[in-house]
Design an enzyme around this catalytic site. Structure first.
Site, mmCIF file in Angstrom:
data_model
loop_
_atom_site.group_PDB
_atom_site.id
_atom_site.type_symbol
_atom_site.label_atom_id
_atom_site.label_comp_id
_atom_site.label_asym_id
_atom_site.label_seq_id
_atom_site.Cartn_x
_atom_site.Cartn_y
_atom_site.Cartn_z
ATOM 1 N N GLY A 187 -1.155 -9.202 13.575
ATOM 2 C CA GLY A 187 -2.560 -9.248 13.154
ATOM 3 C C GLY A 187 -3.425 -8.076 13.580
ATOM 4 O O GLY A 187 -4.636 -8.237 13.748
ATOM 5 N N ASN B 266 -5.051 -6.348 -0.190
ATOM 6 C CA ASN B 266 -3.864 -6.185 0.648
ATOM 7 C C ASN B 266 -3.824 -4.761 1.181
ATOM 8 O O ASN B 266 -4.369 -3.845 0.559
ATOM 9 C CB ASN B 266 -2.593 -6.444 -0.174
ATOM 10 C CG ASN B 266 -1.339 -6.372 0.677
ATOM 11 O OD1 ASN B 266 -1.322 -6.842 1.825
ATOM 12 N ND2 ASN B 266 -0.284 -5.774 0.139
ATOM 13 N N HIS C 43 -0.997 -1.898 2.468
ATOM 14 C CA HIS C 43 0.444 -1.628 2.418
ATOM 15 C C HIS C 43 0.717 -0.265 3.053
ATOM 16 O O HIS C 43 -0.005 0.701 2.780
ATOM 17 C CB HIS C 43 0.917 -1.641 0.957
ATOM 18 C CG HIS C 43 2.386 -1.433 0.827
ATOM 19 N ND1 HIS C 43 3.287 -2.455 1.073
ATOM 20 C CD2 HIS C 43 3.120 -0.330 0.547
ATOM 21 C CE1 HIS C 43 4.518 -1.978 0.917
ATOM 22 N NE2 HIS C 43 4.445 -0.696 0.593
HETATM 23 C C1 GRF Z 1 1.017 -3.484 8.337
HETATM 24 O O1 GRF Z 1 1.831 -2.341 8.413
HETATM 25 C C2 GRF Z 1 0.561 -3.696 6.921
HETATM 26 O O2 GRF Z 1 0.385 -2.509 6.220
HETATM 27 C C3 GRF Z 1 1.690 -4.483 6.330
HETATM 28 O O3 GRF Z 1 2.148 -5.320 7.352
HETATM 29 C C4 GRF Z 1 1.804 -4.752 8.614
HETATM 30 C C5 GRF Z 1 0.987 -5.774 9.325
HETATM 31 O O4 GRF Z 1 0.669 -5.398 10.639
HETATM 32 N N1 GRF Z 1 1.251 -5.201 5.153
HETATM 33 P P1 GRF Z 1 -0.442 -6.205 11.421
HETATM 34 O O5 GRF Z 1 0.022 -7.669 11.459
HETATM 35 O O6 GRF Z 1 -1.729 -6.043 10.697
HETATM 36 O O7 GRF Z 1 -0.472 -5.616 12.798
#
Ligand code: GRF
Length: 207
Positions: free
Chosen positions: A17, A112, A114
């Site tokens: 998170g 989202n 990514h």
């Molecule tokens: C991040 O790299 C995001 O881009 C991808 O999943 C990862 C989540 O990391 N969708 P976090 O849980 O926000 O630390």
């Protein structure tokens, strides 16, 4: 939009998170003109839930395991989000595809982030895919969510150079740093500037 006060958003998570934290911090310090209404994890043990509580934000586990279908799980999410009067849904490391029913319910109000420059390297392990391919730059993308896998209209991107000696870990860490800035910025822009979907893209008025 419903009601009068600031826009209410929910965050869906599955893991640590850190992007959720970036959004909650931005909301708390006034950069993001929106109120976090609820954080929901499909994984009960996700560290993100405790981190959300630390911000005083309601944190709920809604496990997908044990549900009969994706739709049955998502009905619970939709119900909770509706009860909290959530208008925007931010995916922050949410590791499940959303059904068309969910996407339709929050059409063009789901974001989202990514860790690649989409449309390159969608799906899992985007940083590894980038390294394996040998690209010299990668980065991160904030996009609106449609029915495809990481295919929705792009809102914002940030470029990160790939170094010769990069590992998945080192590249991921540098991209993540940019993610934490880009996500609140992109969301803020959507909330504070007029925009529309034009063909496949997000078009900001006057941009
Ligand atoms: C991040 O790299 C995001 O881009 C991808 O999943 C990862 C989540 O990391 N969708 P976090 O849980 O926000 O630390």
């Amino acid at each position: 939009m419903t009601g009068s006060g600031p826009v209410r958003f929910g965050v869906l998570v599955s893991g640590r998170g850190s992007n959720m934290v970036a959004l909650l911090e931005a909301a708390r310090n006034g950069f993001l003109p929106a109120d976090p209404a609820i954080v929901i994890s499909n994984v009960a043990e996700a560290p993100a839930l405790d981190r959300a509580l630390g911000f005083g934000v309601e944190a709920r586990a809604v496990p997908h395991r044990g549900e009969l279908s994706r739709e049955a799980h998502e009905e619970k999410l939709i119900h909770l989000l509706g009860e909290r009067e959530v208008e925007w849904v931010c995916l922050a490391g949410y590791m499940r595809r959303l059904s068309s029913r969910f996407v339709e319910r929050f059409r063009w109000r789901i974001l989202n982030i990514h860790p690649s420059l989409l449309p390159a390297f969608p799906g899992l392990d985007a940083q590894r895919q980038a390294l394996d391919f040998g690209v010299r730059v990668s980065g991160c993308t904030v996009h609106l969510v449609d029915e495809g896998l990481d295919t929705g209209p792009i809102v914002a991107q940030r470029v990160v150079a790939v170094a010769d000696d990069d590992t998945v870990e080192s590249l991921s860490a540098r991209i993540l740093e940019q993610e934490h800035q880009l996500y609140p910025e992109a969301f803020r822009r959507l909330l504070t500037h007029p925009w529309r979907i034009e063909g496949r893209r997000v078009r900001f008025e006057g941009a």
